[in-house]
Structure formats: structure tokens, C-alpha cells
Design a protein around this motif. Structure first.
Motif, short mmCIF file in Angstrom:
data_model
loop_
_atom_site.label_atom_id
_atom_site.label_comp_id
_atom_site.label_asym_id
_atom_site.label_seq_id
_atom_site.Cartn_x
_atom_site.Cartn_y
_atom_site.Cartn_z
N HIS A 186 0.88 -1.16 0.00
CA HIS A 186 0.00 0.00 0.00
C HIS A 186 0.92 1.22 0.00
N CYS A 187 1.15 1.85 -1.15
CA CYS A 187 2.03 3.03 -1.26
C CYS A 187 1.21 4.27 -0.88
N ILE A 188 1.60 4.92 0.17
CA ILE A 188 0.78 6.00 0.73
C ILE A 188 1.51 7.33 0.63
N HIS A 189 0.88 8.27 -0.08
CA HIS A 189 1.46 9.62 -0.22
C HIS A 189 1.00 10.46 0.98
N ASP A 190 1.67 10.24 2.10
CA ASP A 190 1.29 10.94 3.34
C ASP A 190 2.46 10.81 4.31
N GLY A 191 2.47 11.64 5.35
CA GLY A 191 3.52 11.57 6.36
C GLY A 191 3.32 10.38 7.28
N HIS A 192 4.43 9.78 7.71
CA HIS A 192 4.31 8.60 8.59
C HIS A 192 3.69 8.94 9.95
N GLN A 193 3.65 10.24 10.29
CA GLN A 193 3.02 10.64 11.55
C GLN A 193 1.51 10.37 11.54
N HIS A 194 0.97 10.09 10.32
CA HIS A 194 -0.47 9.80 10.21
C HIS A 194 -0.74 8.29 10.10
N LEU A 195 0.24 7.53 10.47
CA LEU A 195 0.16 6.06 10.38
C LEU A 195 -1.12 5.49 10.98
N SER A 196 -1.55 6.04 12.11
CA SER A 196 -2.71 5.46 12.80
C SER A 196 -3.97 5.56 11.94
N ASN A 197 -4.01 6.47 10.96
CA ASN A 197 -5.18 6.58 10.08
C ASN A 197 -5.26 5.38 9.12
N TYR A 198 -4.18 4.66 8.98
CA TYR A 198 -4.14 3.59 7.97
C TYR A 198 -4.14 2.19 8.58
N LEU A 199 -3.78 2.07 9.86
CA LEU A 199 -3.72 0.75 10.49
C LEU A 199 -5.05 0.42 11.15
N GLY A 200 -5.38 -0.88 11.18
CA GLY A 200 -6.56 -1.32 11.92
C GLY A 200 -6.32 -1.12 13.41
N LYS A 201 -7.40 -1.09 14.20
CA LYS A 201 -7.30 -0.74 15.62
C LYS A 201 -6.25 -1.58 16.37
N ASP A 202 -6.35 -2.90 16.24
CA ASP A 202 -5.39 -3.76 16.94
C ASP A 202 -4.48 -4.51 15.96
N GLU A 203 -4.27 -3.95 14.82
CA GLU A 203 -3.49 -4.64 13.78
C GLU A 203 -2.03 -4.81 14.22
N PRO A 204 -1.54 -6.05 14.33
CA PRO A 204 -0.14 -6.22 14.73
C PRO A 204 0.82 -5.91 13.57
N ILE A 205 1.89 -5.19 13.91
CA ILE A 205 2.93 -4.88 12.94
C ILE A 205 4.19 -5.62 13.37
N HIS A 206 4.77 -6.37 12.45
CA HIS A 206 5.91 -7.22 12.82
C HIS A 206 7.26 -6.56 12.59
N ALA A 207 7.29 -5.55 11.74
CA ALA A 207 8.55 -4.82 11.55
C ALA A 207 8.27 -3.49 10.89
N ALA A 208 9.15 -2.54 11.17
CA ALA A 208 9.06 -1.22 10.52
C ALA A 208 10.46 -0.69 10.33
N ILE A 209 10.64 0.10 9.28
CA ILE A 209 11.96 0.71 9.07
C ILE A 209 11.81 2.19 8.73
N PHE A 210 12.71 2.98 9.32
CA PHE A 210 12.85 4.41 9.03
C PHE A 210 14.26 4.61 8.49
N ASN A 211 14.35 5.22 7.32
CA ASN A 211 15.65 5.62 6.80
C ASN A 211 15.57 7.14 6.76
N LEU A 212 16.13 7.78 7.77
CA LEU A 212 15.87 9.21 8.00
C LEU A 212 16.68 10.10 7.06
N GLY A 213 16.43 11.41 7.17
CA GLY A 213 17.19 12.38 6.38
C GLY A 213 16.49 12.73 5.08
#
Ligand SMILES: C[S@@+](CC[C@H](N)C(=O)[O-])C[C@H]1O[C@@H](n2cnc3c(N)ncnc32)[C@H](O)[C@@H]1O
Length: 193
Positions: free
Chosen positions: A74-101
């Protein structure tokens, strides 16, 4: 040979991500991490990938289509700070990566910011599955990078050790500010909890 922070970030993802998992690429850019995650979650998994730059979204979508991986991302044109708008209420996430800068060969003014990064980290922390990992690759060489690194370090150091293992991986004798990696791993629940 010891792995670079970028190489090690992929090793840490490969160790935990299984087919069918739901995972997040918080900073899609050209889609290097998105592609790896899409391969690891397989046909039954799902990748949420974020970027605020339309160009990054288009580049990544094209790359995924060429690799026949687009359906699981799901390619989302939005800031990651709005992540909660896209995840289900109790949806488990097994990994995440931030490559900053900033995105190499792109506008160096468009950078990740400590406040929004921390907002996304906080949301992910609440969705992280036991043994799940959040990986952050931070850079201090650009304007704002030192402050961001300080804030991320403080954030990681303040996480309770009862709930999380937190790793810091960096080369301390290299010139030109090499990237610094953090890995937040959620501890499995103890019996009786
Ligand atoms: C270092 S690059 C990521 C490189 C990427 N991992 C790759 O494989 O090419 C950082 C990216 O974060 C994006 N970015 C900046 N602020 C963001 C935010 N609040 N939410 C999502 N992406 C953001 C930038 O547009 C840039 O593409």
C-alpha cells in the motif's frame, strides 16, 4: 566483515519478517526497503509504505510493478506521523523501518523531522507484535541531522527495558558521519501476563 548500518538493517528485517506479516516502510524514497519488505511478507502479507514526496511514491510504485510486487504494498502519499489513520485498531505490525534524512539526488530541504518521526514511532510501538522490530537508520551529516539523532537517541534510551530491547549499532572510527542504526525489539510476553 562487519556490515554497514544499511546492510545490517536488512539483516535485522530478514531475521524477523515472515510470510503473511504486516510491516511498515516509514520512509519509502526510491523503494529499496519497500521492495525487500514486499519480498519478505510474500503474497499473503502487506507492506504500508509512506512518503511525503509524490515522486518517491511514483518511483516506488513503478519499481514494485516491474518486480510484480505491487499488490502486496500500500504506497501512501502521506507523512508517517499519520500512520494510525491507515492501520486497523489492533493490527499487529511485525517490523518497521525508518531511513531518516533526505532522499539522495533529490531536494535536500525535504527531510524527516524529529517530532513527526517520534509520533510515528509512538504509534508503531503500540502496534508492534512480540519479537517485532522497529529499525531506524539516522544520519547526522545534513542540516538538522544532529538534532534529529539526539532526539531519536533520547527516545530510544527512555524505552522501558521490561518491554523492549534497544540496540545501537555504529562505527565509531569512521570519517564523514556514517549512518547510525537503532533497533527497538518488543520482548515476548511472559507467561502469566
Ligand atoms: C533517506 S530517504 C529514504 C530512502 C529510502 N529508504 C530508499 O530506499 O530509497 C528519506 C525519505 O523520507 C521522506 N520523508 C520525509 N519526511 C517524511 C514523513 N514525515 N513521512 C514519510 N516520509 C517522509 C523523504 O521524502 C525521503 O524520500
Amino acid at each position: 566483515m562487519l556490515q554497514t548500518a544499511l546492510h545490517f538493517s536488512h539483516t535485522l528485517l530478514k531475521e524477523v519478517v515472515q510470510p503473511g506479516n504486516h510491516v511498515v516502510d516509514a520512509t519509502m524514497g526510491n523503494g529499496n526497503d519497500t521492495q525487500l519488505l514486499a519480498e519478505l511478507v510474500g503474497k499473503t502479507g502487506k507492506v504500508y509504505a509512506f512518503d511525503i514526496q509524490e515522486q518517491a511514491v511514483q518511483t516506488t510504485k513503478q519499481r514494485l510493478t516491474e518486480q510484480q510486487l505491487a499488490e502486496r504494498v500500500h504506497c501512501i502519499h502521506d507523512g508517517h506521523q499519520h500512520l494510525s489513520n491507515y492501520l486497523g485498531k489492533d493490527e499487529p505490525i511485525h517490523a518497521a523501518i525508518f531511513n531518516l534524512g533526505y532522499l539522495p539526488k533529490s531536494d535536500k530541504q525535504i527531510i524527516t523531522l524529529p517530532e513527526t518521526t517520534k509520533q510515528a514511532l509512538h504509534t508503531l510501538q503500540t502496534h508492534l507484535a512480540p519479537r517485532g522490530r522497529i529499525i531506524i537508520v539516522a544520519y547526522s551529516g545534513h542540516e538538522g541531522g544532529v538534532e534529529e539523532l539526539q532526539e531519536i537517541t533520547q527516545y530510544c534510551e527512555s524505552l522501558p527495558q521490561e518491554a523492549f530491547n534497544v540496540l545501537n549499532y555504529q562505527f565509531i572510527n569512521q570519517k564523514n558521519q556514517p549512518p547510525i542504526l537503532f533497533c527497538i525489539e518488543k520482548k515476548p510476553m511472559r507467561h502469566g501476563n
